[in-house]
Design a protein around this motif. Structure first.
Motif, PDB file in Angstrom:
ATOM      1  N   SER A  15       0.663  -1.291  -0.061  1.00 49.93           N
ATOM      2  CA  SER A  15      -0.088  -0.162   0.126  1.00 49.93           C
ATOM      3  C   SER A  15       1.171   1.461   0.007  1.00 49.93           C
ATOM      4  O   SER A  15       0.181   2.328  -0.863  1.00 49.93           O
ATOM      5  N   ALA A  16       1.937   1.084   0.531  1.00 52.77           N
ATOM      6  CA  ALA A  16       2.691   2.100   0.634  1.00 52.77           C
ATOM      7  C   ALA A  16       3.608   3.035  -0.852  1.00 52.77           C
ATOM      8  O   ALA A  16       3.874   3.525  -0.850  1.00 52.77           O
ATOM      9  N   LEU A  17       4.108   1.488  -1.110  1.00 55.18           N
ATOM     10  CA  LEU A  17       4.412   1.288  -2.989  1.00 55.18           C
ATOM     11  C   LEU A  17       3.996   2.270  -3.472  1.00 55.18           C
ATOM     12  O   LEU A  17       3.624   2.712  -4.575  1.00 55.18           O
ATOM     13  N   ALA A  18       2.148   1.485  -3.595  1.00 54.12           N
ATOM     14  CA  ALA A  18       1.401   2.377  -4.196  1.00 54.12           C
ATOM     15  C   ALA A  18       0.825   4.052  -4.216  1.00 54.12           C
ATOM     16  O   ALA A  18       0.983   4.191  -5.109  1.00 54.12           O
ATOM     17  N   ASN A 165      -6.888  -2.563   9.406  1.00 54.78           N
ATOM     18  CA  ASN A 165      -7.066  -1.414   8.008  1.00 54.78           C
ATOM     19  C   ASN A 165      -6.506   0.144   7.899  1.00 54.78           C
ATOM     20  O   ASN A 165      -5.496   0.472   7.118  1.00 54.78           O
ATOM     21  N   LEU A 166      -6.350   0.775   9.648  1.00 55.75           N
ATOM     22  CA  LEU A 166      -6.170   2.056   9.890  1.00 55.75           C
ATOM     23  C   LEU A 166      -4.656   1.689   9.489  1.00 55.75           C
ATOM     24  O   LEU A 166      -4.302   2.663   8.636  1.00 55.75           O
ATOM     25  N   LEU A 167      -3.691   0.678   9.085  1.00 53.38           N
ATOM     26  CA  LEU A 167      -2.105   0.396   9.154  1.00 53.38           C
ATOM     27  C   LEU A 167      -2.439   0.719   7.445  1.00 53.38           C
ATOM     28  O   LEU A 167      -1.472   1.333   6.577  1.00 53.38           O
ATOM     29  N   LEU A 168      -3.375   0.351   6.837  1.00 51.38           N
ATOM     30  CA  LEU A 168      -3.361   0.337   5.340  1.00 51.38           C
ATOM     31  C   LEU A 168      -3.735   1.147   4.773  1.00 51.38           C
ATOM     32  O   LEU A 168      -2.442   1.552   3.581  1.00 51.38           O
ATOM     33  N   TRP A 169      -4.464   2.247   5.621  1.00 50.19           N
ATOM     34  CA  TRP A 169      -3.780   3.762   4.558  1.00 50.19           C
ATOM     35  C   TRP A 169      -3.072   4.278   5.218  1.00 50.19           C
ATOM     36  O   TRP A 169      -3.066   4.849   4.025  1.00 50.19           O
ATOM     37  N   ALA A 170      -2.977   3.967   6.677  1.00 47.42           N
ATOM     38  CA  ALA A 170      -1.782   5.307   6.660  1.00 47.42           C
ATOM     39  C   ALA A 170      -0.273   4.751   5.794  1.00 47.42           C
ATOM     40  O   ALA A 170       0.102   5.685   5.905  1.00 47.42           O
ATOM     41  N   ALA A 171      -0.618   3.769   5.394  1.00 46.95           N
ATOM     42  CA  ALA A 171       1.256   3.609   4.854  1.00 46.95           C
ATOM     43  C   ALA A 171       0.769   3.838   3.167  1.00 46.95           C
ATOM     44  O   ALA A 171       1.382   4.913   2.574  1.00 46.95           O
ATOM     45  N   LEU A 172      -0.131   4.080   2.816  1.00 45.53           N
ATOM     46  CA  LEU A 172      -1.087   4.252   1.327  1.00 45.53           C
ATOM     47  C   LEU A 172      -0.348   5.800   1.199  1.00 45.53           C
ATOM     48  O   LEU A 172       0.291   7.152   0.274  1.00 45.53           O
ATOM     49  N   VAL A 173      -0.915   6.862   2.714  1.00 46.55           N
ATOM     50  CA  VAL A 173      -0.471   8.140   2.589  1.00 46.55           C
ATOM     51  C   VAL A 173       0.899   8.493   2.929  1.00 46.55           C
ATOM     52  O   VAL A 173       1.491   9.800   2.795  1.00 46.55           O
ATOM     53  N   THR A 174       1.337   7.868   4.064  1.00 44.66           N
ATOM     54  CA  THR A 174       3.089   7.860   3.466  1.00 44.66           C
ATOM     55  C   THR A 174       4.315   7.862   2.548  1.00 44.66           C
ATOM     56  O   THR A 174       4.482   8.409   2.429  1.00 44.66           O
ATOM     57  N   GLY A 175       3.448   6.677   1.889  1.00 49.09           N
ATOM     58  CA  GLY A 175       4.327   6.393   0.586  1.00 49.09           C
ATOM     59  C   GLY A 175       3.540   7.903  -0.385  1.00 49.09           C
ATOM     60  O   GLY A 175       4.598   8.289  -0.804  1.00 49.09           O
ATOM     61  N   SER A 176       2.721   8.472  -0.384  1.00 49.26           N
ATOM     62  CA  SER A 176       2.322   9.469  -1.379  1.00 49.26           C
ATOM     63  C   SER A 176       2.924  10.440  -0.559  1.00 49.26           C
ATOM     64  O   SER A 176       3.037  11.183  -1.391  1.00 49.26           O
ATOM     65  N   VAL A 177       3.282  11.171   0.519  1.00 49.53           N
ATOM     66  CA  VAL A 177       4.098  12.065   0.449  1.00 49.53           C
ATOM     67  C   VAL A 177       5.493  11.881   0.538  1.00 49.53           C
ATOM     68  O   VAL A 177       6.191  12.925  -0.251  1.00 49.53           O
ATOM     69  N   ILE A 178       5.878  10.605   0.221  1.00 48.62           N
ATOM     70  CA  ILE A 178       7.272  10.134   0.293  1.00 48.62           C
ATOM     71  C   ILE A 178       7.511  10.426  -1.373  1.00 48.62           C
ATOM     72  O   ILE A 178       8.331  10.998  -2.248  1.00 48.62           O
ATOM     73  N   GLY A 179       6.382   9.428  -2.124  1.00 44.34           N
ATOM     74  CA  GLY A 179       6.778   9.519  -3.659  1.00 44.34           C
ATOM     75  C   GLY A 179       6.196  11.201  -4.402  1.00 44.34           C
ATOM     76  O   GLY A 179       6.974  11.728  -5.725  1.00 44.34           O
ATOM     77  N   ALA A 180       5.618  12.365  -3.961  1.00 43.94           N
ATOM     78  CA  ALA A 180       5.597  13.033  -4.409  1.00 43.94           C
ATOM     79  C   ALA A 180       6.686  14.014  -4.187  1.00 43.94           C
ATOM     80  O   ALA A 180       7.229  14.584  -4.699  1.00 43.94           O
TER      81      ALA A 180
END
Length: 214
Positions: A15-18, A165-180
């Motif tokens: 999810s973080a990768l995505a 599921n909260l961790l899944l959401w948090a991982a995606l948000v964290t990944g998007s911050v890093i990717g941007a």
């Protein structure tokens, strides 16, 4: 599917990768997504209502590529190999690496196409043949489950069933911050890091599957 520490860690990593990849894609495409097709569908509908055909066609093209990627992932799952998760991630890594090469060669549209295919493919990692599996590149379903499982907890069910599921959401948000953040510094070359992570995860799963076989 989020029923073991191994699956939770893997799902959060993916999810973080995505999120990382989608952050890159969102900035590069100026408001469209490479993994969040609900957003692209809404954008397509609004553009059609406004008679703005070019953005509508672009959004539709992204949706089609995502569906094709998901179909490829499902075909890998249907091979019933114990290594199917590994193959999905290694194909994803190859597509992301191809996107990096296309960027270097000056083919940004081909790069985006490869990225979208990779994101569609990733959603098959937790797919069981005959089911839709776990969505990893979008978290609307995870947010719904957080609310539902919180209600279960409040009515006597497991107190912390909503946390994965909260961790899944948090991982995606964290990944998007890093990717941007990385995209703002090195543009689409940021996709090379995503390719490396996908390859590493695929290799780790392959070693784990081989160890279990032995």
């Amino acid at each position: 599917m989020l029923d073991s520490r191994r699956n939770i860690l893997l799902a959060c990593a993916l999810s973080a990768l995505a999120g990382y990849v989608d952050g890159i894609g969102f900035l590069h495409l100026g408001g469209l997504f490479v993994s969040f097709m609900s957003g692209n569908s809404t954008r397509m509908g609004v553009s059609l209502a406004e008679g703005d055909w070019q953005p509508a066609a672009q959004a539709f093209g992204l949706i089609v590529l995502f569906v094709v990627g998901a179909a490829i992932g499902s075909l890998i799952v249907r091979s019933r190999s114990r290594y199917c998760q590994c193959w999905i991630l290694l194909v994803e890594a190859a597509l992301l690496a191809a996107a990096g090469l296309c960027h270097v060669r000056g083919f940004p549209q081909a790069a985006i196409a490869a990225i979208v295919l990779a994101m569609g493919l990733e959603n098959a990692v937790f797919q069981i043949e005959g089911s839709g599996g776990l969505g990893l590149t979008y978290v609307t379903g995870a947010l719904v489950k957080i609310g539902q499982l919180m209600a279960v907890a409040l009515t006597g069910g497991p107190r912390f069933g909503w946390v994965p599921n909260l961790l899944l959401w948090a991982a995606l948000v964290t990944g998007s911050v890093i990717g941007a953040g990385v995209y703002l510094r090195i543009n689409l070359a940021a996709i090379w890091f995503a390719a490396a992570v996908a390859f590493a995860l695929g290799a780790m799963l392959a070693m784990g599957a081989r160890a279990r076989k032995d």
